[in-house]
Enzyme design. Sequence first.
Site, PDB file in Angstrom:
ATOM      1  N   SER A 268       0.733  -1.195  -0.068  1.00 56.76           N
ATOM      2  CA  SER A 268       0.101  -0.091  -0.193  1.00 56.76           C
ATOM      3  C   SER A 268       0.965   1.278   0.003  1.00 56.76           C
ATOM      4  O   SER A 268       2.019   1.191   0.781  1.00 56.76           O
ATOM      5  CB  SER A 268      -0.804  -0.083   1.373  1.00 56.76           C
ATOM      6  OG  SER A 268      -1.338   1.396   1.314  1.00 56.76           O
TER       7      SER A 268
ATOM      8  N   TYR B 231      -1.464  -1.264  10.919  1.00 56.82           N
ATOM      9  CA  TYR B 231      -1.898  -1.738   9.426  1.00 56.82           C
ATOM     10  C   TYR B 231      -0.510  -1.256   8.598  1.00 56.82           C
ATOM     11  O   TYR B 231      -0.427  -2.351   8.012  1.00 56.82           O
ATOM     12  CB  TYR B 231      -3.074  -1.143   8.960  1.00 56.82           C
ATOM     13  CG  TYR B 231      -3.244  -1.285   7.601  1.00 56.82           C
ATOM     14  CD1 TYR B 231      -3.477  -2.358   7.109  1.00 56.82           C
ATOM     15  CD2 TYR B 231      -3.136  -0.103   6.537  1.00 56.82           C
ATOM     16  CE1 TYR B 231      -3.783  -2.735   5.785  1.00 56.82           C
ATOM     17  CE2 TYR B 231      -3.261  -0.607   5.181  1.00 56.82           C
ATOM     18  CZ  TYR B 231      -3.555  -1.528   4.762  1.00 56.82           C
ATOM     19  OH  TYR B 231      -3.657  -1.802   3.365  1.00 56.82           O
TER      20      TYR B 231
ATOM     21  N   LYS C 183       2.148  -4.003   6.484  1.00 53.45           N
ATOM     22  CA  LYS C 183       2.607  -3.898   4.908  1.00 53.45           C
ATOM     23  C   LYS C 183       3.927  -3.880   4.771  1.00 53.45           C
ATOM     24  O   LYS C 183       4.671  -4.501   3.991  1.00 53.45           O
ATOM     25  CB  LYS C 183       1.628  -2.842   4.426  1.00 53.45           C
ATOM     26  CG  LYS C 183       0.236  -3.182   4.248  1.00 53.45           C
ATOM     27  CD  LYS C 183      -0.020  -4.046   3.661  1.00 53.45           C
ATOM     28  CE  LYS C 183      -1.574  -4.434   3.536  1.00 53.45           C
ATOM     29  NZ  LYS C 183      -1.926  -5.835   2.676  1.00 53.45           N
TER      30      LYS C 183
HETATM   31  P1  NAD Z   1     -11.113  -7.172   1.448  1.00 53.36           P
HETATM   32  O1  NAD Z   1     -11.241  -7.130   2.973  1.00 53.36           O
HETATM   33  O2  NAD Z   1     -12.360  -6.820   0.557  1.00 53.36           O
HETATM   34  O3  NAD Z   1     -10.243  -8.351   1.107  1.00 53.36           O
HETATM   35  C1  NAD Z   1      -9.472  -9.174   1.897  1.00 53.36           C
HETATM   36  C2  NAD Z   1     -10.090 -10.605   2.088  1.00 53.36           C
HETATM   37  O4  NAD Z   1      -9.133 -11.263   2.663  1.00 53.36           O
HETATM   38  C3  NAD Z   1     -11.395 -10.573   2.230  1.00 53.36           C
HETATM   39  O5  NAD Z   1     -12.127 -11.425   1.428  1.00 53.36           O
HETATM   40  C4  NAD Z   1     -11.205 -11.511   3.731  1.00 53.36           C
HETATM   41  O6  NAD Z   1     -12.113 -12.302   4.142  1.00 53.36           O
HETATM   42  C5  NAD Z   1      -9.832 -12.361   3.331  1.00 53.36           C
HETATM   43  N1  NAD Z   1      -8.852 -12.546   4.545  1.00 53.36           N
HETATM   44  C6  NAD Z   1      -8.587 -11.812   5.545  1.00 53.36           C
HETATM   45  N2  NAD Z   1      -7.684 -12.428   6.517  1.00 53.36           N
HETATM   46  C7  NAD Z   1      -7.723 -13.660   6.132  1.00 53.36           C
HETATM   47  C8  NAD Z   1      -7.198 -15.006   6.279  1.00 53.36           C
HETATM   48  N3  NAD Z   1      -6.450 -14.876   7.671  1.00 53.36           N
HETATM   49  N4  NAD Z   1      -7.102 -16.022   5.623  1.00 53.36           N
HETATM   50  C9  NAD Z   1      -7.826 -16.022   4.489  1.00 53.36           C
HETATM   51  N5  NAD Z   1      -8.484 -14.996   4.166  1.00 53.36           N
HETATM   52  C10 NAD Z   1      -8.541 -13.816   4.720  1.00 53.36           C
HETATM   53  O7  NAD Z   1     -10.099  -6.031   1.072  1.00 53.36           O
HETATM   54  P2  NAD Z   1      -9.424  -5.454  -0.269  1.00 53.36           P
HETATM   55  O8  NAD Z   1      -9.856  -4.075  -0.451  1.00 53.36           O
HETATM   56  O9  NAD Z   1      -9.667  -6.451  -1.518  1.00 53.36           O
HETATM   57  O10 NAD Z   1      -7.734  -5.520  -0.024  1.00 53.36           O
HETATM   58  C11 NAD Z   1      -6.966  -6.634  -0.357  1.00 53.36           C
HETATM   59  C12 NAD Z   1      -5.548  -6.469  -0.151  1.00 53.36           C
HETATM   60  O11 NAD Z   1      -5.068  -5.188  -0.693  1.00 53.36           O
HETATM   61  C13 NAD Z   1      -5.327  -6.404   1.153  1.00 53.36           C
HETATM   62  O12 NAD Z   1      -4.333  -7.076   1.667  1.00 53.36           O
HETATM   63  C14 NAD Z   1      -5.259  -4.902   1.649  1.00 53.36           C
HETATM   64  O13 NAD Z   1      -4.494  -4.515   2.812  1.00 53.36           O
HETATM   65  C15 NAD Z   1      -4.504  -4.450   0.379  1.00 53.36           C
HETATM   66  N6  NAD Z   1      -4.811  -2.985   0.146  1.00 53.36           N
HETATM   67  C16 NAD Z   1      -6.016  -2.576   0.009  1.00 53.36           C
HETATM   68  C17 NAD Z   1      -6.288  -1.075  -0.228  1.00 53.36           C
HETATM   69  C18 NAD Z   1      -7.698  -0.704  -0.253  1.00 53.36           C
HETATM   70  O14 NAD Z   1      -7.893   0.609  -0.271  1.00 53.36           O
HETATM   71  N7  NAD Z   1      -8.763  -1.495  -0.688  1.00 53.36           N
HETATM   72  C19 NAD Z   1      -5.478  -0.273  -0.373  1.00 53.36           C
HETATM   73  C20 NAD Z   1      -3.926  -0.861  -0.383  1.00 53.36           C
HETATM   74  C21 NAD Z   1      -3.600  -1.991  -0.351  1.00 53.36           C
HETATM   75  C1  UD1 Z   2      -6.810   5.163   4.188  1.00 53.86           C
HETATM   76  C2  UD1 Z   2      -5.661   4.682   5.071  1.00 53.86           C
HETATM   77  C3  UD1 Z   2      -4.549   4.159   4.409  1.00 53.86           C
HETATM   78  C4  UD1 Z   2      -5.109   2.873   3.531  1.00 53.86           C
HETATM   79  C5  UD1 Z   2      -6.119   3.606   2.560  1.00 53.86           C
HETATM   80  C6  UD1 Z   2      -6.643   2.572   1.776  1.00 53.86           C
HETATM   81  C7  UD1 Z   2      -5.971   6.153   7.158  1.00 53.86           C
HETATM   82  C8  UD1 Z   2      -5.451   7.274   7.897  1.00 53.86           C
HETATM   83  N1  UD1 Z   2      -5.302   6.034   6.022  1.00 53.86           N
HETATM   84  O1  UD1 Z   2      -6.046   6.070   3.224  1.00 53.86           O
HETATM   85  O2  UD1 Z   2      -3.661   3.414   5.296  1.00 53.86           O
HETATM   86  O3  UD1 Z   2      -4.026   2.370   2.891  1.00 53.86           O
HETATM   87  O4  UD1 Z   2      -7.277   4.316   3.363  1.00 53.86           O
HETATM   88  O5  UD1 Z   2      -7.781   1.453   2.391  1.00 53.86           O
HETATM   89  O6  UD1 Z   2      -6.962   5.834   7.287  1.00 53.86           O
HETATM   90  N2  UD1 Z   2     -12.217  11.518   3.845  1.00 53.86           N
HETATM   91  C9  UD1 Z   2     -13.300  12.374   4.074  1.00 53.86           C
HETATM   92  N3  UD1 Z   2     -14.184  11.950   4.660  1.00 53.86           N
HETATM   93  C10 UD1 Z   2     -14.429  10.592   5.005  1.00 53.86           C
HETATM   94  C11 UD1 Z   2     -13.640   9.606   4.534  1.00 53.86           C
HETATM   95  C12 UD1 Z   2     -12.319   9.985   3.815  1.00 53.86           C
HETATM   96  O7  UD1 Z   2     -12.854  13.705   3.848  1.00 53.86           O
HETATM   97  O8  UD1 Z   2     -15.519  10.166   5.357  1.00 53.86           O
HETATM   98  C13 UD1 Z   2     -10.855  12.186   3.078  1.00 53.86           C
HETATM   99  C14 UD1 Z   2      -9.666  11.860   4.063  1.00 53.86           C
HETATM  100  O9  UD1 Z   2      -9.140  12.905   4.767  1.00 53.86           O
HETATM  101  C15 UD1 Z   2      -8.765  11.744   2.691  1.00 53.86           C
HETATM  102  C16 UD1 Z   2      -9.541  11.219   1.451  1.00 53.86           C
HETATM  103  O10 UD1 Z   2     -10.670  11.511   1.890  1.00 53.86           O
HETATM  104  O11 UD1 Z   2      -8.048  13.062   2.373  1.00 53.86           O
HETATM  105  C17 UD1 Z   2      -9.314   9.854   1.143  1.00 53.86           C
HETATM  106  O12 UD1 Z   2      -9.764   9.015   2.601  1.00 53.86           O
HETATM  107  P1  UD1 Z   2      -9.527   7.457   2.398  1.00 53.86           P
HETATM  108  O13 UD1 Z   2     -10.527   6.784   1.148  1.00 53.86           O
HETATM  109  O14 UD1 Z   2      -9.872   6.953   3.843  1.00 53.86           O
HETATM  110  O15 UD1 Z   2      -8.126   6.972   1.948  1.00 53.86           O
HETATM  111  P2  UD1 Z   2      -6.629   7.650   2.684  1.00 53.86           P
HETATM  112  O16 UD1 Z   2      -6.901   8.568   3.852  1.00 53.86           O
HETATM  113  O17 UD1 Z   2      -5.825   8.105   1.609  1.00 53.86           O
END
Ligand code: NAD
Ligand code: UD1
Length: 353
Positions: free
Chosen positions: A125, A149, A153
Amino acid sequence: MKNILVTGGAGYIGSHTCIELLAAGYTPIVIDNLCNSSTISLDKVKQITGKKITFIEGDVRDAKFLDSVFKKFNIYGVIHFAGLKAVGESVEEPFMYYDNNIAGSICLFDAMNRNNVKRIIFSSSATVYGDPATVPIKEDFPVSATNPYGRSKLHIEEILQDIYVSDDQWNIGLLRYFNPVGAHKSGLIGEDPNGIPNNLMPYISGVAVGKYKELSVFGGNYPTPDGTGVRDYIHVVDLAKGHVKALQAFESSKVDNLYTVNLGTGIGYSVLEMVKAFSTASNKKIAYKIVARRSGDIACCYADPTLAKEMLGWQAQYGIQEMCDDTWRWQSGNPDGYKVNAEPHLMVEDVTV
Ligand code: NAD
Ligand code: UD1
């Protein structure tokens, strides 16, 4: 056909990636403990692609379970999505995050090693860049963590780097995602957060669909053009395609056996720009009020995506309006996410191992 083990494949990014894997000729084998997802997403993947996904319920912390999966299927490589991802929750429950994300990843890597599967793409991330001194962010910028978190990562990246130092037969791609949003064009799959969303896009779409009264905009006095936080939002389908390119890259000479790459668009949008774009997509007024900054937030974060283009031949295709249009199609068609259709999942193959 190459089998790809997709951990966490029933989740938001994983389910979209299964579609792109199938389109590229790979066979996804999904394992997921369903702690934050439902197999309905995989039923919908079948509806979209016409192909049944092999799904096995289980936990990446279960070594026996993993061994049985590696023994049953000839796995070419692993895409590791499984993990917990809520920053606030990680601060409250660090044990849970270190156990699930770090111990789970170690258990998976160990099982891969035992079973001689040494090709992995890991979901990292942009959070690992902490508060960057400048933008756009390049892969060689300093990394840091401000919460469990983010630390999980960073630590998993470091573990994989150590594994590579010990054995250069490994192929490891560390993908640093910026802010994934959007949904598949069909409107059948999308993001389905548990409870009240922490992230911006699902909250805005929840306001548009009438679930929430108004959006709280966290901070209106950042040093950004309109005072609200700026992020690099990336369409989940672009992100999913990036995973296929990341796998294929191992077969090219353009990447090292261990590489780290940003997956972002290179464009930053403010919270108010997102509100405006979503209002256009949904034809709804999005009520909002500016409130105090959220602790831990940064002003501005967007990627330099040059390396992804050079190394993977990947570049994001979708812009902000498509991200909002596609989110709206999913949200308006499924206001309660997957829950409304929660029935027995007869279409998902349940493989006994
Ligand atoms: P998500 O929660 O929709 O998907 C994660 C999946 O992993 C879920 O289906 C959950 O049931 C499964 N899971 C969790 N722990 C597990 C375990 N111990 N064994 C087996 N399955 C397990 O999340 P996502 O948004 O699809 O994210 C996927 C990956 O990408 C995550 O590792 C997350 O940290 C990373 N990521 C997500 C974002 C984001 O904003 N969505 C941003 C950066 C990185
Ligand atoms: C957040 C996480 C980051 C994670 C990412 C994707 C935090 C501090 N950071 O990032 O670690 O990798 O999500 O899952 O939680 N915002 C509002 N109102 C809201 C929600 C968000 O104003 O109700 C604003 C936030 O201040 C930010 C932007 O929207 O400026 C995006 O927020 P968000 O979607 O939560 O993502 P990040 O903060 O970038």
